[in-house]
Design an enzyme around this catalytic site. Structure first.
Site, PDB file in Angstrom:
ATOM      1  N   HIS A  36       0.826  -1.195   0.000  1.00 38.45           N
ATOM      2  CA  HIS A  36       0.000   0.000   0.000  1.00 38.45           C
ATOM      3  C   HIS A  36       0.869   1.257   0.000  1.00 38.45           C
ATOM      4  O   HIS A  36       1.508   1.579   1.004  1.00 38.45           O
ATOM      5  CB  HIS A  36      -0.903  -0.036   1.235  1.00 38.45           C
ATOM      6  CG  HIS A  36      -1.867   1.095   1.338  1.00 38.45           C
ATOM      7  ND1 HIS A  36      -1.842   1.996   2.382  1.00 38.45           N
ATOM      8  CD2 HIS A  36      -2.893   1.467   0.535  1.00 38.45           C
ATOM      9  CE1 HIS A  36      -2.813   2.870   2.229  1.00 38.45           C
ATOM     10  NE2 HIS A  36      -3.468   2.573   1.117  1.00 38.45           N
ATOM     11  N   ARG A  37       0.930   1.931  -1.145  1.00 41.03           N
ATOM     12  CA  ARG A  37       1.784   3.101  -1.334  1.00 41.03           C
ATOM     13  C   ARG A  37       3.251   2.740  -1.070  1.00 41.03           C
ATOM     14  O   ARG A  37       4.026   3.554  -0.560  1.00 41.03           O
ATOM     15  CB  ARG A  37       1.333   4.268  -0.453  1.00 41.03           C
ATOM     16  CG  ARG A  37      -0.153   4.595  -0.627  1.00 41.03           C
ATOM     17  CD  ARG A  37      -0.657   5.626   0.354  1.00 41.03           C
ATOM     18  NE  ARG A  37      -2.117   5.559   0.441  1.00 41.03           N
ATOM     19  CZ  ARG A  37      -2.858   6.213   1.331  1.00 41.03           C
ATOM     20  NH1 ARG A  37      -2.275   7.021   2.212  1.00 41.03           N
ATOM     21  NH2 ARG A  37      -4.174   6.075   1.350  1.00 41.03           N
ATOM     22  N   GLU A  63       1.420  -0.630  -4.994  1.00 41.29           N
ATOM     23  CA  GLU A  63       0.182   0.140  -5.139  1.00 41.29           C
ATOM     24  C   GLU A  63       0.495   1.626  -5.085  1.00 41.29           C
ATOM     25  O   GLU A  63       1.231   2.086  -4.207  1.00 41.29           O
ATOM     26  CB  GLU A  63      -0.802  -0.240  -4.026  1.00 41.29           C
ATOM     27  CG  GLU A  63      -2.211   0.297  -4.233  1.00 41.29           C
ATOM     28  CD  GLU A  63      -2.509   1.562  -3.458  1.00 41.29           C
ATOM     29  OE1 GLU A  63      -3.600   2.119  -3.660  1.00 41.29           O
ATOM     30  OE2 GLU A  63      -1.652   2.013  -2.659  1.00 41.29           O
ATOM     31  N   ASP A  65      -1.303   5.702  -5.913  1.00 44.61           N
ATOM     32  CA  ASP A  65      -2.412   6.585  -6.273  1.00 44.61           C
ATOM     33  C   ASP A  65      -1.899   7.584  -7.295  1.00 44.61           C
ATOM     34  O   ASP A  65      -0.871   8.230  -7.077  1.00 44.61           O
ATOM     35  CB  ASP A  65      -2.919   7.325  -5.036  1.00 44.61           C
ATOM     36  CG  ASP A  65      -3.323   6.371  -3.933  1.00 44.61           C
ATOM     37  OD1 ASP A  65      -4.362   5.708  -4.084  1.00 44.61           O
ATOM     38  OD2 ASP A  65      -2.589   6.278  -2.926  1.00 44.61           O
ATOM     39  N   HIS A  78      -1.559  10.592  -2.798  1.00 39.64           N
ATOM     40  CA  HIS A  78      -2.900  10.119  -2.447  1.00 39.64           C
ATOM     41  C   HIS A  78      -3.923  11.243  -2.304  1.00 39.64           C
ATOM     42  O   HIS A  78      -4.981  11.206  -2.915  1.00 39.64           O
ATOM     43  CB  HIS A  78      -2.850   9.314  -1.143  1.00 39.64           C
ATOM     44  CG  HIS A  78      -4.202   8.873  -0.659  1.00 39.64           C
ATOM     45  ND1 HIS A  78      -4.985   9.638   0.191  1.00 39.64           N
ATOM     46  CD2 HIS A  78      -4.917   7.756  -0.925  1.00 39.64           C
ATOM     47  CE1 HIS A  78      -6.123   9.011   0.418  1.00 39.64           C
ATOM     48  NE2 HIS A  78      -6.115   7.868  -0.235  1.00 39.64           N
ATOM     49  N   GLU A 145      -4.328   3.391  -8.696  1.00 37.25           N
ATOM     50  CA  GLU A 145      -5.657   3.942  -8.431  1.00 37.25           C
ATOM     51  C   GLU A 145      -5.805   5.303  -9.100  1.00 37.25           C
ATOM     52  O   GLU A 145      -4.944   6.175  -8.949  1.00 37.25           O
ATOM     53  CB  GLU A 145      -5.899   4.092  -6.931  1.00 37.25           C
ATOM     54  CG  GLU A 145      -7.279   4.660  -6.606  1.00 37.25           C
ATOM     55  CD  GLU A 145      -7.591   4.730  -5.134  1.00 37.25           C
ATOM     56  OE1 GLU A 145      -8.603   5.374  -4.786  1.00 37.25           O
ATOM     57  OE2 GLU A 145      -6.830   4.157  -4.330  1.00 37.25           O
ATOM     58  N   GLN A 177      -7.474   0.339 -10.174  1.00 40.78           N
ATOM     59  CA  GLN A 177      -8.563   0.366  -9.202  1.00 40.78           C
ATOM     60  C   GLN A 177      -9.094   1.785  -9.074  1.00 40.78           C
ATOM     61  O   GLN A 177      -8.400   2.755  -9.372  1.00 40.78           O
ATOM     62  CB  GLN A 177      -8.058  -0.097  -7.836  1.00 40.78           C
ATOM     63  CG  GLN A 177      -6.967   0.801  -7.274  1.00 40.78           C
ATOM     64  CD  GLN A 177      -6.526   0.440  -5.883  1.00 40.78           C
ATOM     65  OE1 GLN A 177      -7.234  -0.225  -5.147  1.00 40.78           O
ATOM     66  NE2 GLN A 177      -5.342   0.886  -5.509  1.00 40.78           N
TER      67      GLN A 177
END
Length: 302
Positions: A36-37, A63, A65, A78, A145, A177
């Site tokens: 996550h990030r 992952e 954003d 993000h 994302e 996503q």
């Protein structure tokens, strides 16, 4: 695994793409560790250091954003503003790349995590998608994302053009996503070969009600979700990404997971950092977990 994504249901644009996409979709049948990030529990989120750590730990996906700067550069950040993760203030989309690069995107991590602080995090730069691909190439898999898509309707086209130009789509190296159904459907219209994940966020309808709602309304609450609701998502996505809890209270259960999988959807859960919750989700048979601490989850998988 109790289900399988139907590869044949996704259109192919060439034999190489078909082979790589099939390989990717087959790999998604196994449990996925999604950083996550990056390894954002150890280093500033979205920093090159966090991404390198996650890569070295062996995470299945990095992952990120993705947003557009004022001058149209795809950057990894993000929030809609730079306030939380840099020493600046204002909307991301009001900064050109030079302005974003001038910000200190690392000192905040040291302030928030003194036990994990490092002097070399001071002055960490906001990274571009190009820089990430330059570092990790097409052999690494990315879980991207679309952020603030409603504020910039050109985001999807710009991102898909970049991913195509850099060979990530052809390599079967990217999942996209979004919480925005419209954003995912725009991606699907550009290229139906890319695996898509519909993000959902469940929370109480009101302070005095136990009934749950989904943030964007893409599904009903978990207690009333139907096969038809899952099938509606399956029309464009290969999976659903859900929160496990809201303010410490569990919002989904193993029945939710099984029902989604029965409807041919992968289930990825975010963002899980505690080992007992990781173990619980693995017992439920989820298909992947987002975590800030990839090594913790990898040890359980191994």
């Amino acid at each position: 695994m109790t289900h399988a994504i139907a590869v044949a249901a996704i259109g192919f644009s060439g034999y190489a793409l078909a082979d790589n996409l099939e390989t990717q979709l087959e790999a998604l049948q196994d449990f996925q560790v999604i950083a996550h990030r990056g390894a954002s529990g150890h280093a500033p989120e979205h920093s090159m250091e966090a991404l390198q750590m996650a890569h070295d730990m062996g995470a299945d996906y990095l992952e990120l954003d993705i947003q557009l700067s004022a001058d149209g550069v795809l950057v990894a950040i993000h929030d809609e503003t730079v306030d939380r993760t840099t020493d600046g203030e204002g909307a991301v989309q009001d900064f050109d790349l030079a302005g974003l690069k001038a910000l200190d995107a690392g000192s905040w991590f040291n302030d928030a995590n003194p036990d994990r602080a490092r002097q070399d995090f001071v002055g960490t730069e906001v990274v571009t998608l190009d820089e990430v691909i330059d570092r990790f190439g097409t052999q690494t898999r990315y879980y991207l994302e679309t952020k603030s898509a409603e504020r910039d309707p050109t985001l999807e086209a710009a991102m898909m053009e970049k991913l195509s130009d850099r060979g990530l789509i052809e390599a079967g190296a990217v999942v996209i996503q979004s919480f925005s159904q419209e954003s995912l459907q725009k991606v699907q219209a550009i290229n139906p070969d890319v695996p898509l994940i519909q993000l959902v966020w469940y929370y109480p309808e009101s302070d005095d009600s136990d009934a749950l709602v989904e943030w964007t309304g893409v599904t009903p609450g978990p207690e009333s979700i139907s096969d038809a609701d899952f099938q509606s998502v399956r029309e464009y996505a290969v999976g659903i990404g859900s929160n496990l809890a809201y303010q410490g209270n569990q919002v989904i259960d193993d029945d939710f997971v099984r029902q989604a999988q029965t409807n041919d959807l992968l289930v990825h859960i975010y963002t899980i950092n505690a080992v007992p919750e990781m173990e619980q989700l693995m017992r439920w048979g989820v298909d992947g977990v987002f975590t800030n601490f990839p090594a913790r989850l990898i040890r359980l998988v191994d």
